[in-house]
Every structure is written in C-alpha cells, then in structure tokens.
Design an enzyme around this catalytic site. Structure first.
Site, PDB file in Angstrom:
ATOM      1  N   ASP A  39       0.827  -1.216   0.000  1.00 23.19           N
ATOM      2  CA  ASP A  39       0.000   0.000   0.000  1.00 23.19           C
ATOM      3  C   ASP A  39       0.860   1.265   0.000  1.00 23.19           C
ATOM      4  O   ASP A  39       0.499   2.300   0.545  1.00 23.19           O
ATOM      5  CB  ASP A  39      -0.991   0.000   1.179  1.00 23.19           C
ATOM      6  CG  ASP A  39      -0.293  -0.338   2.493  1.00 23.19           C
ATOM      7  OD1 ASP A  39       0.957  -0.389   2.481  1.00 23.19           O
ATOM      8  OD2 ASP A  39      -0.987  -0.529   3.503  1.00 23.19           O
ATOM      9  N   HIS A 247      21.440   6.288 -20.193  1.00 24.84           N
ATOM     10  CA  HIS A 247      20.422   6.402 -19.139  1.00 24.84           C
ATOM     11  C   HIS A 247      20.853   5.640 -17.889  1.00 24.84           C
ATOM     12  O   HIS A 247      20.042   4.981 -17.238  1.00 24.84           O
ATOM     13  CB  HIS A 247      19.055   5.904 -19.645  1.00 24.84           C
ATOM     14  CG  HIS A 247      18.416   6.849 -20.619  1.00 24.84           C
ATOM     15  ND1 HIS A 247      17.333   6.514 -21.397  1.00 24.84           N
ATOM     16  CD2 HIS A 247      18.717   8.136 -20.940  1.00 24.84           C
ATOM     17  CE1 HIS A 247      17.003   7.555 -22.154  1.00 24.84           C
ATOM     18  NE2 HIS A 247      17.835   8.534 -21.897  1.00 24.84           N
ATOM     19  N   ASP A 264      24.181  14.220 -14.497  1.00 24.78           N
ATOM     20  CA  ASP A 264      23.045  14.819 -15.214  1.00 24.78           C
ATOM     21  C   ASP A 264      21.909  14.859 -14.218  1.00 24.78           C
ATOM     22  O   ASP A 264      21.318  13.826 -13.892  1.00 24.78           O
ATOM     23  CB  ASP A 264      22.696  13.951 -16.442  1.00 24.78           C
ATOM     24  CG  ASP A 264      21.571  14.561 -17.281  1.00 24.78           C
ATOM     25  OD1 ASP A 264      20.920  15.516 -16.828  1.00 24.78           O
ATOM     26  OD2 ASP A 264      21.361  14.047 -18.409  1.00 24.78           O
ATOM     27  N   ASP A 275      17.804  21.158 -16.266  1.00 26.96           N
ATOM     28  CA  ASP A 275      18.384  19.916 -16.796  1.00 26.96           C
ATOM     29  C   ASP A 275      19.845  20.215 -17.141  1.00 26.96           C
ATOM     30  O   ASP A 275      20.122  20.733 -18.223  1.00 26.96           O
ATOM     31  CB  ASP A 275      17.579  19.480 -18.036  1.00 26.96           C
ATOM     32  CG  ASP A 275      18.101  18.202 -18.659  1.00 26.96           C
ATOM     33  OD1 ASP A 275      19.002  17.563 -18.080  1.00 26.96           O
ATOM     34  OD2 ASP A 275      17.610  17.829 -19.750  1.00 26.96           O
ATOM     35  N   HIS A 354      22.980  10.417 -29.444  1.00 30.78           N
ATOM     36  CA  HIS A 354      21.699  11.063 -29.109  1.00 30.78           C
ATOM     37  C   HIS A 354      21.557  12.430 -29.777  1.00 30.78           C
ATOM     38  O   HIS A 354      22.463  12.915 -30.443  1.00 30.78           O
ATOM     39  CB  HIS A 354      21.522  11.171 -27.580  1.00 30.78           C
ATOM     40  CG  HIS A 354      22.584  11.958 -26.871  1.00 30.78           C
ATOM     41  ND1 HIS A 354      22.608  13.329 -26.858  1.00 30.78           N
ATOM     42  CD2 HIS A 354      23.664  11.568 -26.124  1.00 30.78           C
ATOM     43  CE1 HIS A 354      23.634  13.746 -26.134  1.00 30.78           C
ATOM     44  NE2 HIS A 354      24.299  12.701 -25.690  1.00 30.78           N
ATOM     45  N   HIS A 358      16.249  19.377 -26.563  1.00 26.56           N
ATOM     46  CA  HIS A 358      14.814  19.126 -26.365  1.00 26.56           C
ATOM     47  C   HIS A 358      14.232  20.330 -25.643  1.00 26.56           C
ATOM     48  O   HIS A 358      14.942  21.043 -24.924  1.00 26.56           O
ATOM     49  CB  HIS A 358      14.576  17.823 -25.583  1.00 26.56           C
ATOM     50  CG  HIS A 358      15.291  17.747 -24.261  1.00 26.56           C
ATOM     51  ND1 HIS A 358      14.845  18.383 -23.127  1.00 26.56           N
ATOM     52  CD2 HIS A 358      16.448  17.123 -23.898  1.00 26.56           C
ATOM     53  CE1 HIS A 358      15.688  18.130 -22.126  1.00 26.56           C
ATOM     54  NE2 HIS A 358      16.678  17.390 -22.560  1.00 26.56           N
ATOM     55  N   HIS A 365      11.458  16.845 -20.757  1.00 24.71           N
ATOM     56  CA  HIS A 365      11.284  16.830 -22.216  1.00 24.71           C
ATOM     57  C   HIS A 365       9.920  17.474 -22.434  1.00 24.71           C
ATOM     58  O   HIS A 365       8.891  16.803 -22.406  1.00 24.71           O
ATOM     59  CB  HIS A 365      11.339  15.410 -22.776  1.00 24.71           C
ATOM     60  CG  HIS A 365      12.703  14.792 -22.635  1.00 24.71           C
ATOM     61  ND1 HIS A 365      12.981  13.496 -22.953  1.00 24.71           N
ATOM     62  CD2 HIS A 365      13.890  15.320 -22.208  1.00 24.71           C
ATOM     63  CE1 HIS A 365      14.270  13.248 -22.716  1.00 24.71           C
ATOM     64  NE2 HIS A 365      14.835  14.334 -22.265  1.00 24.71           N
ATOM     65  N   GLU A 388      23.086  19.909 -25.478  1.00 28.41           N
ATOM     66  CA  GLU A 388      23.773  18.889 -24.691  1.00 28.41           C
ATOM     67  C   GLU A 388      24.559  17.878 -25.536  1.00 28.41           C
ATOM     68  O   GLU A 388      24.276  16.688 -25.531  1.00 28.41           O
ATOM     69  CB  GLU A 388      22.760  18.137 -23.830  1.00 28.41           C
ATOM     70  CG  GLU A 388      21.508  17.651 -24.555  1.00 28.41           C
ATOM     71  CD  GLU A 388      20.576  16.895 -23.609  1.00 28.41           C
ATOM     72  OE1 GLU A 388      21.032  15.933 -22.988  1.00 28.41           O
ATOM     73  OE2 GLU A 388      19.394  17.270 -23.506  1.00 28.41           O
ATOM     74  N   TYR A 392      31.089   9.695 -26.140  1.00 25.23           N
ATOM     75  CA  TYR A 392      31.081   8.486 -25.305  1.00 25.23           C
ATOM     76  C   TYR A 392      31.846   7.374 -26.022  1.00 25.23           C
ATOM     77  O   TYR A 392      31.582   7.096 -27.189  1.00 25.23           O
ATOM     78  CB  TYR A 392      29.643   8.001 -25.060  1.00 25.23           C
ATOM     79  CG  TYR A 392      28.690   9.117 -24.716  1.00 25.23           C
ATOM     80  CD1 TYR A 392      28.494   9.525 -23.399  1.00 25.23           C
ATOM     81  CD2 TYR A 392      27.985   9.789 -25.727  1.00 25.23           C
ATOM     82  CE1 TYR A 392      27.621  10.564 -23.092  1.00 25.23           C
ATOM     83  CE2 TYR A 392      27.117  10.829 -25.431  1.00 25.23           C
ATOM     84  CZ  TYR A 392      26.939  11.215 -24.122  1.00 25.23           C
ATOM     85  OH  TYR A 392      26.084  12.247 -23.826  1.00 25.23           O
ATOM     86  N   ARG A 410      29.411  14.668 -21.256  1.00 22.27           N
ATOM     87  CA  ARG A 410      28.290  15.444 -21.791  1.00 22.27           C
ATOM     88  C   ARG A 410      28.315  16.789 -21.070  1.00 22.27           C
ATOM     89  O   ARG A 410      28.623  16.848 -19.878  1.00 22.27           O
ATOM     90  CB  ARG A 410      26.952  14.737 -21.571  1.00 22.27           C
ATOM     91  CG  ARG A 410      25.752  15.525 -22.102  1.00 22.27           C
ATOM     92  CD  ARG A 410      24.480  14.684 -22.284  1.00 22.27           C
ATOM     93  NE  ARG A 410      23.960  14.126 -21.060  1.00 22.27           N
ATOM     94  CZ  ARG A 410      24.064  12.855 -20.710  1.00 22.27           C
ATOM     95  NH1 ARG A 410      24.675  12.004 -21.513  1.00 22.27           N
ATOM     96  NH2 ARG A 410      23.569  12.418 -19.568  1.00 22.27           N
ATOM     97  N   GLU A 412      25.718  20.032 -20.692  1.00 17.18           N
ATOM     98  CA  GLU A 412      24.323  20.395 -21.009  1.00 17.18           C
ATOM     99  C   GLU A 412      23.926  21.677 -20.288  1.00 17.18           C
ATOM    100  O   GLU A 412      24.044  21.771 -19.067  1.00 17.18           O
ATOM    101  CB  GLU A 412      23.401  19.252 -20.574  1.00 17.18           C
ATOM    102  CG  GLU A 412      21.923  19.565 -20.708  1.00 17.18           C
ATOM    103  CD  GLU A 412      21.020  18.366 -20.435  1.00 17.18           C
ATOM    104  OE1 GLU A 412      21.404  17.488 -19.648  1.00 17.18           O
ATOM    105  OE2 GLU A 412      19.925  18.322 -21.027  1.00 17.18           O
TER     106      GLU A 412
END
Ligand code: GLY
Ligand code: MN
Ligand code: MN
Length: 444
Positions: A39, A247, A264, A275, A354, A358, A365, A388, A392, A410, A412
C-alpha cells in the site's frame, strides 16, 4: 500546507486556450497515483498540463474547460471534480481542498466531488463540437470517459449525429507551453540557479573513494535545501565507463581518481525543472586525453549556443554539432575516413548517439511540436531548450585509442531564446576546464 490564493495567470491561460478552440471542451484527468508495492505509492506529481491550466495539484481530480452552457464571455468556464473532504482520509494522507477550496482558492466556476463525474459530465458536454481528451494514456480512464461519451451520444437520439470527435490535447496545450511567460521564466530561472549551484557543490565536495550514490544524495540535498520540491527526473551520477551508458541509473559504484564523473541532474522548482549535465575529474585534473575530448565537446556546445537566436532551428544546431564533433574526432584519431561519408552514414553515432536538444519547462522533455507544416520550427523568443552534446566511448570499443577508453562526457545547459539571441540560464554551473580544475584542487 494548503494555499489560500493562487496567481491570476492560470485563468489567463485558460482564456487563451479556449479562445483558440471555441466550441471545444477539454477533459483533463489529474496524473494517476501509482502503486509502488503493497500500500505504498510512488510520490504523486500532478500532470503538467493539468497544473499549467489550474495550479491544482491533488490526485483524483478532473479539470473540465468550456461548456455550451456557459455564457459567451465565460467560454473558459472551469469545472473541477475533486476528492471530497474526508477527515478520516485527511488524517492519514493530508489536508484536501475539497469543493470549497476548488471554488474559493482555484477560482473554479463549478466544483463537484469526483464521484459525480459520470452524473455531471454529460451535461457539461452538451453541444460540444469537439472534445480534447488524451486517449490511450490510461485504459481505466478511457473506459470511464468513453462510457460517458456513449451516454451523450445516446442522448442525441435520432439527431443523426454520432460520437463527438475526440482530439488529443497535447498539441493545443503544448503550443502554449512552448512559449514561456515571464512568471514561468522566474520559476525556471530559479530551478536553473539552484541546479547550477548543486553541480558546483558536487565539484567542491567529491573525493575519490566516494560512492556515486553519495553524490546523488548530495545533489538531491542541495536541490531541496534551496527550495526545490523534487527532482525533475532521475539523476544520472556516472563515474568512468558508466558515463557511456546514456540512461545510467544504478548510481552505486565507487568513484576512482583518474576517471571522470558525469552528473546529469535537475531540480524542480515550482513545477519547472532545470536539466544540467557536467563532467569533471574525480581527481584534481583532467588527463591529456580527457581534456582533449572535453575541450572538443565544450567548443561544440558553445558553437550551438552561439547559433541560438530567433529564426534558428534545432536541427541546424544538431547538424553543426555533429559536423564539429566529426571534425574533432577525426583530428583526435577516433574516427578515420572521409568527413562527408562519416556524416552521411552516421558512423560517428558510435560516439554520439543522441540528439542535441529538447524543449524544457514543466517537463524535462517539455511539450511542443518540433515541426510546423512538416518543416523544423523556427526558434522564437520565450522558447527554452537544452544544448547537450556528448562524447562516449563504449567500454567494449577496442578500436578506440586506449587513452580515450572509459570516457563519457556530456555538457548540457538550459537556453532561453531572447529577442536578439539567447540567454544561458545555467551559466553559473562551471564548465571551463580552468574553473573546474581550480574547484577540484581546492577539494583536496
Ligand atoms: N536528463 C535528461 C536529458 O538530458 O534529456
Ligand atoms: Mn536534457
Ligand atoms: Mn540531462
């Protein structure tokens, strides 16, 4: 704590939306409450469009905009269906606004308890020429709404008319959410400042031997300490090769000197999220290969920001990003061959898989079409988005020169388009090598 008053801009947004869509009725359910286990629920976070148009953030609610029954001057009539006041439930779960609060605090023209939806909605839909409702998001909700529409259809009797056309509201509302109003920018700016500060603090506090999860907690703490209600998305705190996993969410490995840390993470302030990604040494300094790769990504990112002004297009920024990255990868010896061919065949996607940008706002996003009449849309003042680029090297990539293995970078930032260019909302997060190395040296 319950609010006693909300700003007038929610009402203005409703008026604008309904002026653009006369004859329509919008049906927006609140975000679902998701069970985690037993619950225990996942933390509730209101649906962004529901919030954008009402400021109301309780679950179990429905926002209905427009109705044939309203006078022409009140086409933006708002009806809220809300959880009933219930002292027993409120003792466990917290105070609710109830019908009274929906009327007095949120300015609903009418408010009912949510169990009355089936009985009341058919009347609100009388004469609607079009319904905006997001089909396919929740089977249970679809069943409820479609059953109500069937009641409306049956009431039409032998009029010869059928089911009222249903359209997804995403584009209609997204078109408004794409252009940030000054009061939205105030919130986004604050989210960006807090987030930039948290990234800086991570650069100051990180020591080799710490776990990724400690840095995740540190960033989270900085967000909340400075006023953010929650994170805008799950933080990525990735040391060394983990940064090549786009990710990565495990955030549970030990951080080693000599490697880089990619963070990130973005705090959400007043429902608007920043972001930011920053990448910096776990030790004091970048190695030669790390700094070469970092300078490449940084120069590409700055080129993207420099292109940003009204009339520019995101795919153009992405194209330039890819071209500059390919040039850099060729000169670093990571790619070999003909530049044009490499770009044409997307061979560079091995290192940069990528997109570059965005929209950003209530959602990380954010809503809003990327194209208009089949063409990439032109940037206009008030739009906010990320830039961004990254680089890699996958851990299994044995063809990459050894010095570049285990590197994931990265950078960004969050960018606002202004009348004559752009503003970097996250400029306070350090990204120059000299500034980062100074912060890192002081950390020891
Ligand atoms: N943090 C999500 C993204 O960068 O798109
Ligand atoms: Mn992003
Ligand atoms: Mn990000």
């Amino acid at each position: 704590m319950l609010l006693t008053q909300i700003p007038a801009h929610y009402q203005k947004r409703r008026e604008k939306l309904m002026q653009r869509h006369p004859g329509a009725v919008f049906i927006l359910p609140s975000a679902p409450e998701l069970i985690r286990n037993g619950d225990v629920h996942h933390p509730f976070r209101q649906d962004s469009s529901f919030y954008y148009l009402s400021g109301f953030d309780e679950p179990g609610s429905f926002l209905i905009l427009g109705s044939e029954n309203s006078a022409p001057s009140r086409k933006s009539k708002m009806t809220l269906f809300v959880q009933p006041k219930d002292p027993e439930k409120e003792m466990w779960e917290g105070e609710r606004y109830g019908r009274e609060g929906a009327l007095s605090v949120f300015g609903a023209d009418e408010a009912f308890v949510n169990s009355e939806l089936e009985a009341r909605l058919p009347d609100l839909l009388k004469g609607a020429e079009r319904i905006f409702y997001r089909l396919g998001h929740s089977e249970e909700m679809d069943r409820r709404i479609l059953a109500i529409l069937e009641v409306v259809r049956r009431r039409l009797g032998r009029s010869g008319r059928g089911l009222i056309p249903i359209e997804d509201p995403q584009v209609a509302i997204g078109e408004m959410r794409l252009y940030k109003e000054p009061e939205e920018l105030d919130l986004l700016r604050k989210a960006c400042q807090i987030t930039a500060h948290a990234h800086r603090t991570a650069m100051q506090e990180l020591r080799p031997g710490m776990n990724e999860s400690e840095i995740e907690a540190l960033v989270d703490y900085q967000f909340r300490k400075n006023g953010c209600q929650r994170l805008g998305y799950g933080s990525i705190v990735a040391g060394g090769k983990n940064a090549a996993c786009l990710h990565y969410r495990s955030n549970n490995e030990t951080l080693r000197s000599g490697e880089l840390l990619l963070i990130d993470a973005g705090g959400e302030y007043g429902f608007y999220t920043s972001d930011i990604t920053r990448t910096f040494p776990i030790g004091k300094t970048f190695s030669k290969a790390q700094s070469q790769a970092y300078e490449l990504v940084l120069s590409v990112q700055k080129a993207g920001i420099a292109m940003t002004k009204p009339g520019a297009k995101l795919p153009e920024i992405h194209k330039t990003t890819c071209e500059l990255l390919v040039d850099g990868l060729l000169s670093l010896g990571l790619l070999k061959g003909n530049r044009v061919e490499l770009l044409k065949t997307s061979a560079f996607r091995r290192f940069y898989p990528h997109n570059t940008s965005h929209w950003l706002g209530l959602d990380v996003h954010d809503a809003g079409l990327y194209t208009q009449e089949g063409e990439p849309r032109k940037l206009e003042p008030g739009m906010t988005f990320t830039i961004e680029p990254g680089f890699y090297v996958q851990p299994g990539d044995r063809e990459a020169p050894e010095a570049f293995r285990n590197i994931g970078i990265r950078i960004e930032d969050d960018i606002l388009v202004t009348t004559n260019g752009c503003e970097n909302l996250t400029h306070e997060a350090p990204k120059e090598i000299s500034e980062i190395e100074t912060l890192r040296s002081k950390a020891f």
